[in-house]
Scaffold this motif. Structure first.
Motif, mmCIF file in Angstrom:
data_model
loop_
_atom_site.group_PDB
_atom_site.id
_atom_site.type_symbol
_atom_site.label_atom_id
_atom_site.label_comp_id
_atom_site.label_asym_id
_atom_site.label_seq_id
_atom_site.Cartn_x
_atom_site.Cartn_y
_atom_site.Cartn_z
ATOM 1 N N GLU A 16 0.829 -1.213 0.000
ATOM 2 C CA GLU A 16 0.000 0.000 0.000
ATOM 3 C C GLU A 16 0.862 1.262 0.000
ATOM 4 N N GLU A 17 1.994 1.219 0.698
ATOM 5 C CA GLU A 17 2.883 2.378 0.709
ATOM 6 C C GLU A 17 3.570 2.539 -0.650
ATOM 7 N N ARG A 19 2.308 1.609 -3.503
ATOM 8 C CA ARG A 19 1.247 2.139 -4.364
ATOM 9 C C ARG A 19 1.061 3.641 -4.111
ATOM 10 N N GLY A 20 1.172 4.068 -2.856
ATOM 11 C CA GLY A 20 1.073 5.487 -2.520
ATOM 12 C C GLY A 20 2.190 6.306 -3.150
ATOM 13 N N SER A 23 1.433 6.541 -6.873
ATOM 14 C CA SER A 23 0.305 7.453 -7.082
ATOM 15 C C SER A 23 0.762 8.907 -6.957
ATOM 16 N N LEU A 24 1.568 9.198 -5.939
ATOM 17 C CA LEU A 24 2.090 10.557 -5.771
ATOM 18 C C LEU A 24 2.953 10.941 -6.966
ATOM 19 N N CYS A 59 4.892 9.783 5.277
ATOM 20 C CA CYS A 59 3.478 9.438 5.436
ATOM 21 C C CYS A 59 2.872 10.339 6.505
ATOM 22 N N GLU A 64 -1.011 8.017 4.561
ATOM 23 C CA GLU A 64 -0.997 8.413 3.158
ATOM 24 C C GLU A 64 0.386 8.960 2.808
ATOM 25 N N VAL A 65 0.944 8.489 1.692
ATOM 26 C CA VAL A 65 2.257 8.957 1.245
ATOM 27 C C VAL A 65 2.102 10.358 0.668
ATOM 28 N N ASN A 66 2.906 11.305 1.178
ATOM 29 C CA ASN A 66 2.825 12.669 0.665
ATOM 30 C C ASN A 66 4.190 13.264 0.336
#
Length: 193
Positions: A16-17, A19-20, A23-24, A59, A64-66
């Protein structure tokens, strides 16, 4: 919002990280900067996302990865050497276990700024790459980056200088240069709180 900095290699990163991160990167490089990159399902990845890659990423409380960096050893294939060799001019691409390429630096657009020049996430990511370098014996980072990032580095006093042909190149719509960032006391002071 708390910012948690995490580090993982390609094989160990939670799905999931990862994928984050992808996505970012899609949001920043494909949507915001309009780079011509292959993407699928609103995720951006390339052949350098492999077992040689390491990731340093941020995160928030909701996991959520930012923010993120990708790190690649210069002892194998990496972007400067294989995608952008023309930026080196007559210089040979670095190949040294103590020199690492930084790529795919991305920070979410909604990151709040701690001062006029940087978000908390940005500064924590720079602190993290400094600490990582010290812990791993890395003496220098190299990166192909925008002139906006070059100006930012100079503004916060992270040591950097152009290498290769030292010229500005248009990569997509982004004016870019190749930088060396030596790991030294000036870097430490620039990213210290």
């Amino acid at each position: 919002m708390a910012v948690m900095i995490k580090k993982s290699d390609f094989l160990g990163i939670p799905s999931e990280e990862y994928r984050g991160i992808l996505s970012l990167r899609y949001q920043v490089f494909k949507r915001r900067l309009e780079w011509d990159l292959v993407s699928e399902d609103n995720l951006e990845s390339d052949e350098y996302d492999n077992s040689n890659a390491e990731y340093i990423y941020a995160c928030d409380d909701a996991e959520e990865v930012n923010g993120c960096w990708r790190l690649l050893p210069t002892t194998g294939d990496y972007m400067l050497k294989t995608v952008f060799p023309e930026l080196l001019g007559d210089q040979v691409a670095p190949r040294d276990p103590n020199i690492v390429e930084l790529s795919r630096f991305a920070v979410g657009k909604n990151s709040s700024k701690i001062n006029n020049s940087a978000s908390e996430i940005t500064m924590k990511l720079f602190q993290a790459i400094y600490k990582h370098a010290v812990s791993q014996g890395i003496t220098e980072y190299v990166t192909v980056t925008s002139i906006a990032i070059e100006r930012f580095l100079k503004r916060i006093k992270v040591p950097c200088h152009r290498i290769g042909d030292k010229e500005i190149h248009l990569l997509g719509n982004t004016r870019s240069v190749v930088l060396s960032m030596p790991i030294n006391d000036q870097f430490r002071k620039a990213v210290s709180n």
